[in-house]
Design an enzyme around this catalytic site. Structure first.
Site, mmCIF file in Angstrom:
data_model
loop_
_atom_site.group_PDB
_atom_site.id
_atom_site.type_symbol
_atom_site.label_atom_id
_atom_site.label_comp_id
_atom_site.label_asym_id
_atom_site.label_seq_id
_atom_site.Cartn_x
_atom_site.Cartn_y
_atom_site.Cartn_z
ATOM 1 N N GLY A 107 -98.100 -8.218 87.793
ATOM 2 C CA GLY A 107 -99.018 -9.269 87.360
ATOM 3 C C GLY A 107 -98.452 -10.674 87.544
ATOM 4 N N GLU A 130 -96.376 -1.761 90.916
ATOM 5 C CA GLU A 130 -97.223 -0.962 90.014
ATOM 6 C C GLU A 130 -97.244 0.520 90.354
ATOM 7 O OE1 GLU A 130 -97.904 -3.997 90.994
ATOM 8 O OE2 GLU A 130 -99.021 -5.116 89.481
HETATM 9 N N1 DAK Z 1 -92.602 -5.324 80.626
HETATM 10 C C1 DAK Z 1 -91.782 -5.267 79.535
HETATM 11 N N2 DAK Z 1 -90.438 -5.139 79.630
HETATM 12 C C2 DAK Z 1 -89.910 -5.029 80.860
HETATM 13 C C3 DAK Z 1 -90.705 -5.068 82.042
HETATM 14 C C4 DAK Z 1 -92.116 -5.244 81.883
HETATM 15 N N3 DAK Z 1 -92.977 -5.315 82.924
HETATM 16 N N4 DAK Z 1 -89.879 -4.951 83.106
HETATM 17 C C5 DAK Z 1 -88.622 -4.850 82.607
HETATM 18 N N5 DAK Z 1 -88.646 -4.893 81.270
HETATM 19 C C6 DAK Z 1 -87.518 -4.880 80.359
HETATM 20 C C7 DAK Z 1 -86.595 -3.685 80.537
HETATM 21 O O1 DAK Z 1 -87.105 -2.566 79.834
HETATM 22 C C8 DAK Z 1 -85.321 -4.221 79.895
HETATM 23 O O2 DAK Z 1 -85.467 -4.193 78.490
HETATM 24 P P1 DAK Z 1 -84.205 -3.917 77.509
HETATM 25 O O3 DAK Z 1 -83.628 -2.614 77.953
HETATM 26 O O4 DAK Z 1 -83.265 -5.100 77.768
HETATM 27 O O5 DAK Z 1 -84.807 -3.895 76.142
HETATM 28 C C9 DAK Z 1 -85.322 -5.684 80.302
HETATM 29 O O6 DAK Z 1 -86.695 -5.997 80.655
HETATM 30 C C10 DAK Z 1 -84.456 -6.016 81.505
HETATM 31 O O7 DAK Z 1 -84.741 -5.100 82.526
HETATM 32 P P2 DAK Z 1 -83.580 -4.345 83.319
HETATM 33 O O8 DAK Z 1 -82.568 -3.784 82.408
HETATM 34 O O9 DAK Z 1 -84.250 -3.422 84.282
HETATM 35 O O10 DAK Z 1 -82.900 -5.589 84.069
HETATM 36 P P3 DAK Z 1 -82.637 -5.835 85.585
HETATM 37 O O11 DAK Z 1 -82.118 -7.233 85.695
HETATM 38 O O12 DAK Z 1 -81.808 -4.723 86.177
HETATM 39 O O13 DAK Z 1 -84.068 -5.755 86.299
HETATM 40 C C11 DAK Z 1 -86.384 -6.274 86.693
HETATM 41 C C12 DAK Z 1 -85.078 -6.642 85.923
HETATM 42 C C13 DAK Z 1 -87.490 -7.144 86.153
HETATM 43 C C14 DAK Z 1 -86.182 -6.554 88.187
HETATM 44 C C15 DAK Z 1 -86.651 -4.756 86.475
HETATM 45 O O14 DAK Z 1 -86.615 -4.464 85.077
HETATM 46 C C16 DAK Z 1 -87.981 -4.347 87.027
HETATM 47 O O15 DAK Z 1 -88.141 -4.130 88.236
HETATM 48 N N6 DAK Z 1 -88.963 -4.178 86.121
HETATM 49 C C17 DAK Z 1 -90.238 -3.660 86.477
HETATM 50 C C18 DAK Z 1 -91.243 -4.734 86.469
HETATM 51 C C19 DAK Z 1 -92.628 -4.160 86.719
HETATM 52 O O16 DAK Z 1 -92.826 -2.960 86.904
HETATM 53 N N7 DAK Z 1 -93.658 -5.053 86.686
HETATM 54 C C20 DAK Z 1 -95.000 -4.616 86.850
HETATM 55 C C21 DAK Z 1 -95.604 -4.375 85.489
HETATM 56 S S1 DAK Z 1 -97.227 -3.646 85.644
HETATM 57 C C22 DAK Z 1 -104.743 -4.708 85.112
HETATM 58 C C23 DAK Z 1 -104.253 -5.987 85.232
HETATM 59 C C24 DAK Z 1 -102.916 -6.196 85.520
HETATM 60 C C25 DAK Z 1 -102.041 -5.144 85.655
HETATM 61 C C26 DAK Z 1 -102.500 -3.877 85.552
HETATM 62 C C27 DAK Z 1 -103.875 -3.640 85.292
HETATM 63 N N8 DAK Z 1 -106.126 -4.463 84.777
HETATM 64 C C28 DAK Z 1 -107.004 -5.577 84.623
HETATM 65 C C29 DAK Z 1 -106.610 -3.164 84.632
HETATM 66 C C30 DAK Z 1 -100.648 -5.470 85.893
HETATM 67 C C31 DAK Z 1 -99.699 -4.581 85.782
HETATM 68 C C32 DAK Z 1 -98.282 -4.951 85.872
HETATM 69 O O17 DAK Z 1 -97.903 -6.088 86.038
#
Ligand code: DAK
Length: 256
Positions: A107, A130
């Site tokens: 997002g 995603e």
């Molecule tokens: N939300 C909440 N916490 C998150 C997160 C997120 N999206 N991504 C990472 N974190 C948290 C991790 O759990 C960790 O928490 P703690 O363990 O410290 O408590 C902390 O952030 C740091 O993450 P890492 O330990 O992994 O740290 P790194 O530096 O190694 O990596 C990173 C950071 C941001 C590169 C990695 O965590 C990563 O790739 N995260 C995934 C991000 C992700 O998947 N983003 C997409 C989210 S889904 C819709 C509208 C919009 C959407 C869907 C539907 N509709 C209208 C139906 C949108 C969806 C999305 O955006």
């Protein structure tokens, strides 16, 4: 406050302010963004918006997996309706610049994709991960990315979920410029200055024509362009623009 919304002259600056959560978008931040975009839309003193993230690490890592995604799941039972934003539901013809200071994922990238210009720090990286969570982008990522960059590259990003760095994003046309991290905001403000030089009504009409026109047939797009042109042709700013050009002086546009 999860969002800092500031007005500096004619520029609105939206700073996502959850640096401890890498500016993940939770329901509170989404609501604040929606309110701020609506204010920006109706405030006649504002011409250009800049969106950025607080802290060094992230622009925004997307929807907050802990709070926002569960709300979206509940939305399937109609218990949660998302407020309108530039990603979905709110047409905004004033130009927007994304100043991408770090990670722009999910997002977070979709928010940047809903802007007109993207400037990134050398440290930034971006992607639509995603599919790793078992979903697809829901704030326009599948649609805007395919319209913005070569389809093969969009497909790679959407199907693998793998992020790319700022240099690669620049190379494939996803962003306009890459700058050193400490020059990011000044680069965004410089771009805002350039956009604020021409007639604001014309700039907004140009945005409307290009954004709405993308979804139209050429014939309908030409009709849209004609109607916007006709609206501008009767404006005082058009007279002023032509007069200033002939008199070799700077125009004074009045948004009329
Ligand atoms: N939300 C909440 N916490 C998150 C997160 C997120 N999206 N991504 C990472 N974190 C948290 C991790 O759990 C960790 O928490 P703690 O363990 O410290 O408590 C902390 O952030 C740091 O993450 P890492 O330990 O992994 O740290 P790194 O530096 O190694 O990596 C990173 C950071 C941001 C590169 C990695 O965590 C990563 O790739 N995260 C995934 C991000 C992700 O998947 N983003 C997409 C989210 S889904 C819709 C509208 C919009 C959407 C869907 C539907 N509709 C209208 C139906 C949108 C969806 C999305 O955006």
């Amino acid at each position: 406050m999860t969002l800092n919304y500031e007005k500096e002259g004619k520029v609105a600056i939206f700073t996502l302010n959850r640096p401890e959560a890498l500016n993940a978008i939770d329901p509170d931040l989404l609501g604040a963004l929606s309110k701020a975009f609506c204010d920006f839309k109706k405030d006649d003193t504002l011409e250009v918006g800049i969106i950025t993230g607080a802290g060094q690490r992230a622009f925004s890592i997307g929807a907050d997996i802990k709070t926002m995604l569960p709300e979206m799941k509940r939305a399937q039972n109609n218990s949660y309706v998302q407020p309108p934003t530039i990603m979905r539901g709110l047409n905004l013809w004033k130009p927007l610049i994304a100043a991408i200071n770090g990670a722009a994922l999910g997002g977070g990238l979709e928010l940047a994709l809903a802007c007109d210009i993207r400037i990134a720090s050398e440290k930034a990286f971006m992607g639509l991960p995603e599919v790793n969570l078992g979903i697809i982008p829901g704030w326009g990522g599948t649609q805007r990315l395919m319209r913005l960059i070569p389809q093969a590259k969009a497909a790679e990003m959407l199907l693998t979920g793998k992020p790319i760095d700022a240099r690669e994003a620049y190379r494939i046309g996803l962003i306009n410029k890459v700058v050193e991290p400490d020059k990011l905001m000044s680069a965004a403000l410089d771009m805002a200055e350039l956009i604020m030089k021409p007639a604001p009504l014309a700039v907004r009409a140009a945005k409307q024509a290009m954004v709405q026109g993308l979804n139209l047939s050429l014939e309908s797009g030409l009709r849209l362009e004609k109607s916007l042109f006709e609206m501008l042709a009767t404006s005082g700013d058009f007279d002023e623009g032509c007069r200033a050009m002939l008199e070799k002086r700077k125009p004074e546009f009045k948004c009329r």
